[in-house]
Design a protein around this motif. Structure first.
Motif, PDB file in Angstrom:
ATOM      1  N   HIS A  73       0.875  -1.263  -0.194  1.00  0.00           N
ATOM      2  CA  HIS A  73       0.027  -0.013  -0.031  1.00  0.00           C
ATOM      3  C   HIS A  73       0.818   1.342  -0.089  1.00  0.00           C
ATOM      4  O   HIS A  73       1.522   1.478   0.936  1.00  0.00           O
ATOM      5  CB  HIS A  73      -0.975  -0.067   1.176  1.00  0.00           C
ATOM      6  CG  HIS A  73      -1.834   1.068   1.134  1.00  0.00           C
ATOM      7  ND1 HIS A  73      -1.954   2.180   1.937  1.00  0.00           N
ATOM      8  CD2 HIS A  73      -3.070   1.144   0.314  1.00  0.00           C
ATOM      9  CE1 HIS A  73      -3.097   2.819   1.666  1.00  0.00           C
ATOM     10  NE2 HIS A  73      -3.764   2.336   0.924  1.00  0.00           N
ATOM     11  N   GLU A  82      -6.359   2.334  -7.921  1.00  0.00           N
ATOM     12  CA  GLU A  82      -7.371   3.063  -7.116  1.00  0.00           C
ATOM     13  C   GLU A  82      -7.448   3.032  -5.534  1.00  0.00           C
ATOM     14  O   GLU A  82      -7.808   3.808  -5.035  1.00  0.00           O
ATOM     15  CB  GLU A  82      -8.786   2.763  -7.593  1.00  0.00           C
ATOM     16  CG  GLU A  82      -8.857   3.052  -9.189  1.00  0.00           C
ATOM     17  CD  GLU A  82      -8.288   1.918 -10.133  1.00  0.00           C
ATOM     18  OE1 GLU A  82      -8.421   0.808  -9.587  1.00  0.00           O
ATOM     19  OE2 GLU A  82      -8.048   2.349 -11.192  1.00  0.00           O
ATOM     20  N   GLN A  83      -6.922   1.706  -5.171  1.00  0.00           N
ATOM     21  CA  GLN A  83      -6.986   1.460  -3.764  1.00  0.00           C
ATOM     22  C   GLN A  83      -5.645   1.808  -3.034  1.00  0.00           C
ATOM     23  O   GLN A  83      -5.250   1.477  -1.878  1.00  0.00           O
ATOM     24  CB  GLN A  83      -7.222   0.048  -3.358  1.00  0.00           C
ATOM     25  CG  GLN A  83      -8.545  -0.600  -3.867  1.00  0.00           C
ATOM     26  CD  GLN A  83      -8.726  -0.920  -5.171  1.00  0.00           C
ATOM     27  OE1 GLN A  83      -7.836  -1.201  -6.175  1.00  0.00           O
ATOM     28  NE2 GLN A  83     -10.114  -0.498  -5.770  1.00  0.00           N
TER      29      GLN A  83
END
Length: 129
Positions: A73, A82-83
């Motif tokens: 992340h 998008e995440q």
């Protein structure tokens, strides 16, 4: 086995260990290569060696690891989806460093065999004079 046979066999070992060093170096150089989640991760390289019929060893091939890698992340990364995830290769630094040391030592051992065989050949020539 003749002196030249020892040099020939050791030179095959040098070639295999050099290829192994190249693969490990490539893996280490790409350990932090980031890709978008829509792309494959850098694939770790594995050198496969096999014995030859007349002695020595040869590279039978180079296998590649998983293209799946690991998702991290990093929402600020320009490649993030998008995440907020990006894809990194799944390469273990300590394993690669261990393989690097083993490949270096193998290369050094084969180089020492070539040097000793050359010294033996030179000494034999001196005896014949």
């Amino acid at each position: 086995m003749t002196i030249f046979g020892a040099i020939g066999i050791a030179s095959t070992g040098l070639t295999v260990h050099r290829k192994w060093l190249d693969a490990v170096s490539d893996n280490l150089a790409n350990i932090s290569t980031v890709r978008a989640t829509s792309e494959d991760a850098f694939q770790q390289k594995y050198v496969v060696a096999q014995a030859m019929q007349d002695g020595g060893v040869q590279v039978a091939g180079v296998l590649e690891g998983s293209a799946e890698g690991r998702l991290v992340h990093e929402p600020t990364n320009p490649l993030a989806d998008e995440q907020g995830y990006v894809r990194y290769p799944d390469i273990d630094m300590s394993s690669q460093m261990t393989q690097l040391i083993m490949a270096q030592r193998g290369y050094q051992a084969n180089a020492a065999v070539v040097d000793r065989a050359k010294e033996t050949y030179a000494a034999a020539l001196q005896i014949g004079r």
